[in-house]
Every structure is written in C-alpha cells, then in structure tokens.
Design an enzyme around this catalytic site. Structure first.
Site: not given
Ligand code: G3P
Length: 230
Positions: A83
């Site tokens: 990534k």
């Molecule tokens: O894969 C990306 C994810 O982990 C981010 O999620 O909810 O922190 O925006 P969030």
C-alpha cells in the site's frame, strides 16, 4: 464483488475468514498500531490466514525509501499488496513496483483525478475513502461512481476500485449498485450486513412450529420414512 476485511486484528480476521466470505484484508499504520503487535509478523500471520490480497502500507514518504520498504513487504508473502499513499512519490513507487509485478494498493484517494493517475501508475487497487469524504459533507459514493465510469472508458486499465473507509452496510449496497470491484469492511459492518431482526424473528417462529412436530432430521430412522416438509 470482493469483500476484504479492514483490520489487523488476527482474531477478527480468523473469525470472519471462517465464513468463507472474505477475499482479502487491508491494513494501514493506524490499524497496525491499534493491535500493539509487531507489524511484519502480524502481516505474515494474516497472509497465512487469508490467501487473497493482504495490503501492508509503507511508512516512508520519499520514493527511494518507499521502494525499499515496498520491496521488503512484498517479500513477506506472495499475496501481499503493497500500500502506498496517493502522493507524487507514492505514484512513482507504484509504477516501479507494479512494473516489477508487485500488487500495489494506492490509498488515501479523494478525487477522480487522483484515481486516473493511480491507474496510469499500474495500481492493482485504488482505495477512495468514502467515509472521510462524507465526514466533510461531500458524497463519497459519487466519487466511486465517477471512478468506475471513468475506468470503464479505458479497458486497458487493470486497477480495481476498492471502496474504503466504509462506515455501514449502505455504503456496500451503493458500491455494489455502481459496480465497484471490492469493498473493505470493518468487521462490525460485515456482521451488520447479515444481521436482520426479521430474519431472527422468522427463524424463531419456524423452529417453534418445527418443535411441535416432535420430529428430528438427524434422529429420523433410515427407513426412508418421509419427514413432513418444514
Ligand atoms: O482502509 C481505510 C480505513 O481503515 C479508513 O477508515 O473509518 O478511519 O476513515 P476510517
């Protein structure tokens, strides 16, 4: 549609992978930090539990170091997807790693312009963060539709749209309507997808009526005596 699980929690991954519904895993530095465990050994363990793509993120921001980190992560297992963030150096690293045959997931995507560059750089996956766009009063799913439609214009693009920052089942349904290739789900969202009170209520009612018949499928004798239909 492929379902990836968005966590580095080994127990959660093991539990949900046992359903047979999990096609891959995504991690990021925050999810790794949350486990309190060593990064490399955790990713290696995840790769042994889930045979599909497992995203492991570089933490450098300059191309030269990103490349070294990405090459090291790729050596952990054949199902590693390196990534990289959607920055100039991240795209440069994506191009070099993908040219070498390494799966690359370009993350922290917030615009169609960025997604076009990720496809140009040979990314295997592009990760638009829909929840974080919603958080700033921008419809994240409109970005997904835009990217899917743009990619369709160029059959030679091999990049799969991996919907990330998913906050609930409706993001998944909307992504499926748009033809997104992959969603990566926090464990609780996958569980929310199958849980429904009417299913629970209906099943309880079926089993209550079945109990009244006094019959048992496994307990039936082998004479072939037909059991009343359920
Ligand atoms: O894969 C990306 C994810 O982990 C981010 O999620 O909810 O922190 O925006 P969030």
């Amino acid at each position: 549609m492929k379902f990836f699980i968005d966590t580095a929690d080994i127990n959660e991954i093991r539990d949900l992978a046992s359903t047979g519904l999990v096609d891959g895993v995504t991690t990021n530095p925050s999810l790794i930090a949350k486990t309190g465990r060593d990064f490399i050994s955790t990713v290696r363990e995840i790769c042994q539990i889930v045979p599909g793509p497992v995203s492991a993120e570089v933490t450098a921001t300059d191309h030269a170091t990103m490349l070294k980190e990405g090459q090291k992560l790729a050596r952990i297992a054949k199902n590693i997807a390196v990534k990289v963030p959607l920055t100039r150096d991240g795209l440069k690293t994506c191009k070099r790693l993908s040219d070498d045959g390494t799966m690359v997931n370009v993350t922290l995507c917030f615009s169609a312009a960025q997604a076009i560059l990720a496809a140009k750089a040979g990314a295997s996956f592009i990760s638009p963060f829909v929840g974080r766009l919603d958080d700033v009063a921008t419809d994240g799913m409109l970005l997904i539709k835009d990217i899917v439609d743009i990619y369709k214009q160029y059959p030679r693009f091999k990049t799969e749209v991996l919907v990330a920052s998913v906050r609930g089942p409706l993001h998944v349904v909307a992504a499926a309507r748009m033809g997104a290739h992959v969603v990566t789900l926090p464990p609780n969202v996958l569980r929310q997808m199958y849980a429904h009170p009417l299913t629970d209520k209906g099943l309880a009612s079926f089993l209550e009526d079945w109990k009244k018949t006094g019959q048992s499928i496994l307990g039936a004798d082998d004479s072939g005596k037909k059991q009343a239909a359920e």
